[in-house]
Enzyme design. Structure first.
Site, PDB file in Angstrom:
ATOM      1  N   TYR A   1       1.017  -1.154   0.012  1.00 43.75           N
ATOM      2  CA  TYR A   1       0.206   0.091  -0.095  1.00 43.75           C
ATOM      3  C   TYR A   1       0.901   1.323  -0.026  1.00 43.75           C
ATOM      4  CZ  TYR A   1      -4.683  -2.003  -0.185  1.00 43.75           C
ATOM      5  OH  TYR A   1      -5.751  -2.497  -0.341  1.00 43.75           O
TER       6      TYR A   1
ATOM      7  N   ARG B   1       1.482   2.056  -3.617  1.00 50.33           N
ATOM      8  CA  ARG B   1       0.309   2.318  -4.276  1.00 50.33           C
ATOM      9  C   ARG B   1       0.212   3.929  -3.614  1.00 50.33           C
ATOM     10  NH1 ARG B   1       1.007  -1.750  -5.609  1.00 50.33           N
ATOM     11  NH2 ARG B   1       1.869  -0.310  -7.156  1.00 50.33           N
TER      12      ARG B   1
ATOM     13  N   ASP C   1      -7.562   7.704  -4.898  1.00 49.50           N
ATOM     14  CA  ASP C   1      -6.561   8.698  -5.055  1.00 49.50           C
ATOM     15  C   ASP C   1      -6.563  10.110  -4.620  1.00 49.50           C
ATOM     16  OD1 ASP C   1      -7.899   9.615  -7.361  1.00 49.50           O
ATOM     17  OD2 ASP C   1      -7.322   7.777  -8.705  1.00 49.50           O
TER      18      ASP C   1
ATOM     19  N   HIS D   1     -14.960   4.026  -1.483  1.00 52.09           N
ATOM     20  CA  HIS D   1     -13.898   2.972  -1.018  1.00 52.09           C
ATOM     21  C   HIS D   1     -12.746   3.539  -0.150  1.00 52.09           C
ATOM     22  CE1 HIS D   1     -14.866   0.249  -4.963  1.00 52.09           C
ATOM     23  NE2 HIS D   1     -15.833   0.316  -3.950  1.00 52.09           N
TER      24      HIS D   1
ATOM     25  N   CYS E   1      -8.809   1.841  17.975  1.00 49.30           N
ATOM     26  CA  CYS E   1      -9.533   3.052  18.549  1.00 49.30           C
ATOM     27  C   CYS E   1     -10.296   3.599  17.310  1.00 49.30           C
ATOM     28  CB  CYS E   1      -8.664   3.979  19.394  1.00 49.30           C
ATOM     29  SG  CYS E   1      -7.424   4.545  18.739  1.00 49.30           S
TER      30      CYS E   1
ATOM     31  N   ASN F   1     -17.181   6.211 -21.395  1.00 45.10           N
ATOM     32  CA  ASN F   1     -16.476   4.984 -21.346  1.00 45.10           C
ATOM     33  C   ASN F   1     -15.951   4.892 -22.766  1.00 45.10           C
ATOM     34  OD1 ASN F   1     -15.409   2.131 -20.651  1.00 45.10           O
ATOM     35  ND2 ASN F   1     -16.331   2.677 -18.835  1.00 45.10           N
TER      36      ASN F   1
ATOM     37  N   GLU G   1     -15.344   1.789 -24.006  1.00 48.06           N
ATOM     38  CA  GLU G   1     -16.104   0.541 -24.215  1.00 48.06           C
ATOM     39  C   GLU G   1     -17.436   0.396 -23.904  1.00 48.06           C
ATOM     40  OE1 GLU G   1     -13.949  -1.780 -25.842  1.00 48.06           O
ATOM     41  OE2 GLU G   1     -12.172  -0.770 -25.677  1.00 48.06           O
TER      42      GLU G   1
HETATM   43 ZN   LIG Z   1      -5.527   3.376  18.422  1.00 50.60          ZN
END
Ligand SMILES: [Zn+2]
Length: 268
Positions: A71, A74, A108, A123, A134, A219, A221
Protein backbone atom coordinates in the site's frame (compact mmCIF):
# COMPACT_ATOMS: atom_id res chain seq x y z
CA UNK A 1 -18.95 17.50 -32.46
CA UNK A 2 -20.48 14.11 -31.72
CA UNK A 3 -24.25 14.23 -31.40
CA UNK A 4 -24.09 12.30 -28.11
CA UNK A 5 -22.00 15.06 -26.55
CA UNK A 6 -24.50 17.67 -27.71
CA UNK A 7 -27.41 15.58 -26.39
CA UNK A 8 -25.70 15.24 -23.02
CA UNK A 9 -24.83 18.95 -22.93
CA UNK A 10 -28.50 19.85 -23.52
CA UNK A 11 -29.58 17.70 -20.56
CA UNK A 12 -26.89 19.17 -18.31
CA UNK A 13 -27.42 22.81 -19.30
CA UNK A 14 -31.19 22.42 -18.81
CA UNK A 15 -30.46 21.03 -15.35
CA UNK A 16 -28.28 24.04 -14.56
CA UNK A 17 -30.97 26.45 -15.78
CA UNK A 18 -33.61 24.61 -13.72
CA UNK A 19 -31.27 24.70 -10.69
CA UNK A 20 -31.43 20.92 -10.49
CA UNK A 21 -28.92 18.48 -9.06
CA UNK A 22 -26.40 16.32 -10.85
CA UNK A 23 -24.12 13.47 -9.89
CA UNK A 24 -21.28 11.46 -11.37
CA UNK A 25 -20.04 7.98 -10.55
CA UNK A 26 -16.38 7.57 -11.43
CA UNK A 27 -14.03 4.62 -11.51
CA UNK A 28 -10.50 3.58 -12.35
CA UNK A 29 -10.86 4.62 -16.01
CA UNK A 30 -10.59 8.33 -15.23
CA UNK A 31 -7.47 7.90 -13.06
CA UNK A 32 -5.78 5.60 -15.55
CA UNK A 33 -5.19 8.69 -17.70
CA UNK A 34 -3.20 10.15 -14.79
CA UNK A 35 -0.96 7.10 -14.88
CA UNK A 36 -2.53 5.32 -11.92
CA UNK A 37 -2.71 1.61 -12.60
CA UNK A 38 -6.20 0.14 -12.59
CA UNK A 39 -7.04 -2.98 -10.66
CA UNK A 40 -9.25 -5.00 -12.95
CA UNK A 41 -7.95 -4.34 -16.48
CA UNK A 42 -6.09 -7.14 -18.19
CA UNK A 43 -2.84 -5.22 -17.58
CA UNK A 44 -4.08 -3.95 -14.20
CA UNK A 45 -2.72 -4.55 -10.73
CA UNK A 46 -4.71 -7.73 -10.19
CA UNK A 47 -3.02 -9.32 -13.18
CA UNK A 48 0.30 -9.05 -11.30
CA UNK A 49 -0.78 -9.30 -7.68
CA UNK A 50 -3.38 -11.54 -6.14
CA UNK A 51 -5.98 -9.40 -4.42
CA UNK A 52 -6.37 -11.99 -1.66
CA UNK A 53 -2.69 -11.50 -0.73
CA UNK A 54 -2.87 -7.72 -0.41
CA UNK A 55 -6.37 -6.35 -0.26
CA UNK A 56 -8.33 -8.46 2.20
CA UNK A 57 -8.71 -8.11 5.99
CA UNK A 58 -7.25 -11.63 6.32
CA UNK A 59 -4.07 -10.61 4.47
CA UNK A 60 -3.78 -7.42 6.52
CA UNK A 61 -3.85 -9.26 9.84
CA UNK A 62 -1.77 -12.23 8.70
CA UNK A 63 0.96 -10.33 6.83
CA UNK A 64 0.61 -6.70 7.92
CA UNK A 65 4.16 -5.78 6.90
CA UNK A 66 3.78 -7.14 3.37
CA UNK A 67 0.38 -5.52 2.93
CA UNK A 68 1.69 -2.21 4.23
CA UNK A 69 4.75 -2.21 1.96
CA UNK A 70 2.40 -2.79 -0.96
CA UNK A 71 0.00 0.00 0.00
CA UNK A 72 2.96 2.30 0.57
CA UNK A 73 3.84 1.70 -3.08
CA UNK A 74 0.26 2.51 -4.13
CA UNK A 75 0.36 5.68 -2.00
CA UNK A 76 3.57 6.89 -3.63
CA UNK A 77 2.10 6.12 -7.10
CA UNK A 78 -0.84 8.33 -6.24
CA UNK A 79 1.32 11.13 -4.78
CA UNK A 80 3.25 11.34 -8.04
CA UNK A 81 0.09 11.47 -10.16
CA UNK A 82 -1.66 14.67 -11.19
CA UNK A 83 -5.34 15.27 -11.97
CA UNK A 84 -5.94 15.08 -15.72
CA UNK A 85 -8.24 17.02 -18.05
CA UNK A 86 -11.12 14.72 -17.14
CA UNK A 87 -10.83 15.46 -13.41
CA UNK A 88 -10.49 19.19 -14.10
CA UNK A 89 -13.48 19.30 -16.46
CA UNK A 90 -15.63 17.46 -13.94
CA UNK A 91 -14.65 19.96 -11.22
CA UNK A 92 -15.61 22.82 -13.53
CA UNK A 93 -18.92 21.17 -14.36
CA UNK A 94 -19.63 20.81 -10.65
CA UNK A 95 -19.05 24.53 -10.11
CA UNK A 96 -21.79 25.33 -12.67
CA UNK A 97 -24.46 23.34 -10.83
CA UNK A 98 -26.46 24.23 -7.75
CA UNK A 99 -25.51 20.87 -6.29
CA UNK A 100 -23.21 18.28 -7.78
CA UNK A 101 -21.69 15.21 -6.17
CA UNK A 102 -18.82 13.14 -7.46
CA UNK A 103 -19.25 9.59 -6.19
CA UNK A 104 -15.96 7.83 -6.73
CA UNK A 105 -14.65 4.31 -6.38
CA UNK A 106 -11.11 5.70 -6.64
CA UNK A 107 -8.90 6.08 -3.59
CA UNK A 108 -6.48 8.61 -5.09
CA UNK A 109 -8.11 11.95 -4.17
CA UNK A 110 -7.52 13.27 -7.69
CA UNK A 111 -11.05 14.70 -7.84
CA UNK A 112 -10.41 16.80 -4.74
CA UNK A 113 -7.01 17.87 -6.05
CA UNK A 114 -8.72 18.94 -9.30
CA UNK A 115 -11.07 21.17 -7.29
CA UNK A 116 -14.23 19.05 -6.96
CA UNK A 117 -15.92 19.97 -3.70
CA UNK A 118 -18.54 17.33 -2.94
CA UNK A 119 -16.72 14.05 -3.32
CA UNK A 120 -18.07 10.84 -1.86
CA UNK A 121 -15.35 8.22 -1.48
CA UNK A 122 -17.05 4.84 -1.63
CA UNK A 123 -13.79 2.94 -1.11
CA UNK A 124 -12.05 5.28 1.33
CA UNK A 125 -8.74 6.87 0.36
CA UNK A 126 -5.01 6.29 0.46
CA UNK A 127 -4.26 9.55 2.23
CA UNK A 128 -5.39 8.33 5.62
CA UNK A 129 -4.44 5.52 7.97
CA UNK A 130 -6.80 4.32 10.67
CA UNK A 131 -6.22 2.52 13.95
CA UNK A 132 -7.87 -0.90 13.87
CA UNK A 133 -8.50 -0.70 17.63
CA UNK A 134 -9.59 2.85 18.47
CA UNK A 135 -10.41 4.21 15.01
CA UNK A 136 -8.14 7.28 15.25
CA UNK A 137 -7.33 8.64 11.79
CA UNK A 138 -3.77 9.70 10.89
CA UNK A 139 -2.43 11.34 7.73
CA UNK A 140 -0.84 8.63 5.58
CA UNK A 141 2.26 10.82 5.33
CA UNK A 142 2.79 10.37 9.06
CA UNK A 143 2.05 6.65 9.03
CA UNK A 144 4.51 5.77 6.26
CA UNK A 145 7.28 7.71 8.04
CA UNK A 146 7.22 5.38 11.05
CA UNK A 147 10.34 3.20 11.31
CA UNK A 148 8.55 -0.10 11.39
CA UNK A 149 5.73 -1.42 9.27
CA UNK A 150 2.92 -1.83 10.14
CA UNK A 151 2.73 1.63 11.73
CA UNK A 152 1.27 1.93 15.22
CA UNK A 153 -1.37 4.15 16.79
CA UNK A 154 0.17 6.83 19.04
CA UNK A 155 -2.86 6.77 21.29
CA UNK A 156 -3.40 3.10 21.99
CA UNK A 157 -0.53 1.25 20.31
CA UNK A 158 -2.94 -0.57 17.98
CA UNK A 159 -2.03 -1.37 14.40
CA UNK A 160 -2.83 1.19 11.73
CA UNK A 161 -4.37 0.21 8.42
CA UNK A 162 -4.86 2.15 5.19
CA UNK A 163 -8.29 3.81 5.37
CA UNK A 164 -9.50 1.98 2.27
CA UNK A 165 -12.22 -0.60 1.80
CA UNK A 166 -10.69 -4.05 1.44
CA UNK A 167 -12.24 -6.95 -0.45
CA UNK A 168 -15.12 -8.43 1.48
CA UNK A 169 -15.57 -5.34 3.66
CA UNK A 170 -18.77 -3.28 3.59
CA UNK A 171 -18.66 0.23 2.13
CA UNK A 172 -18.71 3.13 4.61
CA UNK A 173 -22.38 3.50 5.46
CA UNK A 174 -22.65 7.30 5.43
CA UNK A 175 -20.86 7.52 2.08
CA UNK A 176 -23.19 4.95 0.57
CA UNK A 177 -26.29 6.64 2.03
CA UNK A 178 -25.31 10.02 0.57
CA UNK A 179 -24.49 8.40 -2.77
CA UNK A 180 -27.91 6.71 -2.90
CA UNK A 181 -29.65 9.95 -1.97
CA UNK A 182 -27.80 11.91 -4.65
CA UNK A 183 -28.41 9.20 -7.25
CA UNK A 184 -32.14 9.34 -6.57
CA UNK A 185 -32.35 13.15 -6.56
CA UNK A 186 -30.12 13.82 -9.56
CA UNK A 187 -31.54 15.13 -12.85
CA UNK A 188 -28.66 13.49 -14.67
CA UNK A 189 -26.25 10.79 -13.61
CA UNK A 190 -22.87 10.51 -15.30
CA UNK A 191 -21.11 7.14 -15.23
CA UNK A 192 -17.45 7.74 -16.08
CA UNK A 193 -14.65 5.25 -16.56
CA UNK A 194 -16.29 2.46 -14.64
CA UNK A 195 -17.97 -0.72 -15.71
CA UNK A 196 -19.92 -0.47 -12.43
CA UNK A 197 -19.69 -4.21 -12.01
CA UNK A 198 -19.14 -4.28 -8.28
CA UNK A 199 -22.10 -3.96 -5.95
CA UNK A 200 -23.30 -1.87 -4.23
CA UNK A 201 -21.76 0.84 -6.46
CA UNK A 202 -23.32 -0.94 -9.43
CA UNK A 203 -26.79 -0.27 -8.05
CA UNK A 204 -26.35 3.52 -8.15
CA UNK A 205 -27.03 3.98 -11.90
CA UNK A 206 -30.11 1.75 -11.47
CA UNK A 207 -31.37 3.83 -8.55
CA UNK A 208 -30.85 7.00 -10.59
CA UNK A 209 -32.64 5.49 -13.58
CA UNK A 210 -35.60 4.40 -11.46
CA UNK A 211 -35.92 8.00 -10.28
CA UNK A 212 -36.08 9.35 -13.83
CA UNK A 213 -32.52 10.63 -13.93
CA UNK A 214 -30.93 10.79 -17.38
CA UNK A 215 -28.05 8.28 -17.43
CA UNK A 216 -25.03 9.50 -19.38
CA UNK A 217 -22.18 7.05 -19.82
CA UNK A 218 -18.63 8.06 -20.74
CA UNK A 219 -16.44 5.07 -21.49
CA UNK A 220 -14.18 3.91 -24.34
CA UNK A 221 -15.93 0.52 -24.29
CA UNK A 222 -19.52 -0.61 -23.88
CA UNK A 223 -20.22 -1.77 -20.30
CA UNK A 224 -23.20 -3.27 -18.46
CA UNK A 225 -24.30 0.36 -17.83
CA UNK A 226 -24.70 0.86 -21.59
CA UNK A 227 -27.92 -1.16 -21.50
CA UNK A 228 -29.64 1.32 -19.20
CA UNK A 229 -27.83 4.47 -20.37
CA UNK A 230 -29.92 7.12 -22.12
CA UNK A 231 -26.79 8.55 -23.74
CA UNK A 232 -23.53 6.65 -24.26
CA UNK A 233 -20.45 8.61 -25.24
CA UNK A 234 -17.52 6.48 -26.40
CA UNK A 235 -14.12 7.84 -25.51
CA UNK A 236 -11.70 8.61 -22.71
CA UNK A 237 -12.84 10.90 -19.91
CA UNK A 238 -9.88 13.22 -20.53
CA UNK A 239 -11.03 13.80 -24.10
CA UNK A 240 -14.81 13.73 -23.74
CA UNK A 241 -15.39 15.71 -20.52
CA UNK A 242 -13.61 18.92 -21.62
CA UNK A 243 -15.67 18.86 -24.86
CA UNK A 244 -18.84 18.26 -22.88
CA UNK A 245 -18.18 21.15 -20.49
CA UNK A 246 -17.32 23.42 -23.43
CA UNK A 247 -20.65 22.55 -25.05
CA UNK A 248 -22.58 23.08 -21.80
CA UNK A 249 -21.05 26.54 -21.39
CA UNK A 250 -21.89 27.39 -25.00
CA UNK A 251 -25.55 26.44 -24.44
CA UNK A 252 -25.70 28.44 -21.21
CA UNK A 253 -24.30 31.49 -22.99
CA UNK A 254 -26.86 31.14 -25.78
CA UNK A 255 -29.64 30.87 -23.21
CA UNK A 256 -28.39 34.01 -21.47
CA UNK A 257 -28.24 35.92 -24.75
CA UNK A 258 -31.78 34.83 -25.67
CA UNK A 259 -33.04 36.05 -22.30
CA UNK A 260 -31.32 39.38 -22.75
CA UNK A 261 -32.83 39.67 -26.20
CA UNK A 262 -36.31 39.04 -24.79
CA UNK A 263 -35.77 41.52 -21.97
CA UNK A 264 -34.75 44.15 -24.50
CA UNK A 265 -37.90 43.52 -26.52
CA UNK A 266 -40.01 43.90 -23.41
CA UNK A 267 -38.31 47.19 -22.61
CA UNK A 268 -39.03 48.61 -26.04
ZN1 LIG B 1 -5.57 3.44 18.44
Amino acid sequence: METEIVDAAIVISNTIIAKGYGAALTGAGISKESGIPTFRDKDGLWSKFKPEEFATPEALFKHPKKVWEWYKGRYFDVLKAKPNKGHLALAELGSLLKLFFVITQNIDRLHQRAGSRNVIELHGNLFQAKCVDCGTIYPMDEAVKQDKMPPKCKRCGGMLRPNVVLFGEPLPEDALDTAIEMASRSYFFLVIGTSALVYPAASLPLIAKRNASVIIEVNPEPTPVTEIADISIRGKAGEILPKLVHEVKKLLKEDLEENEEENKKEDE
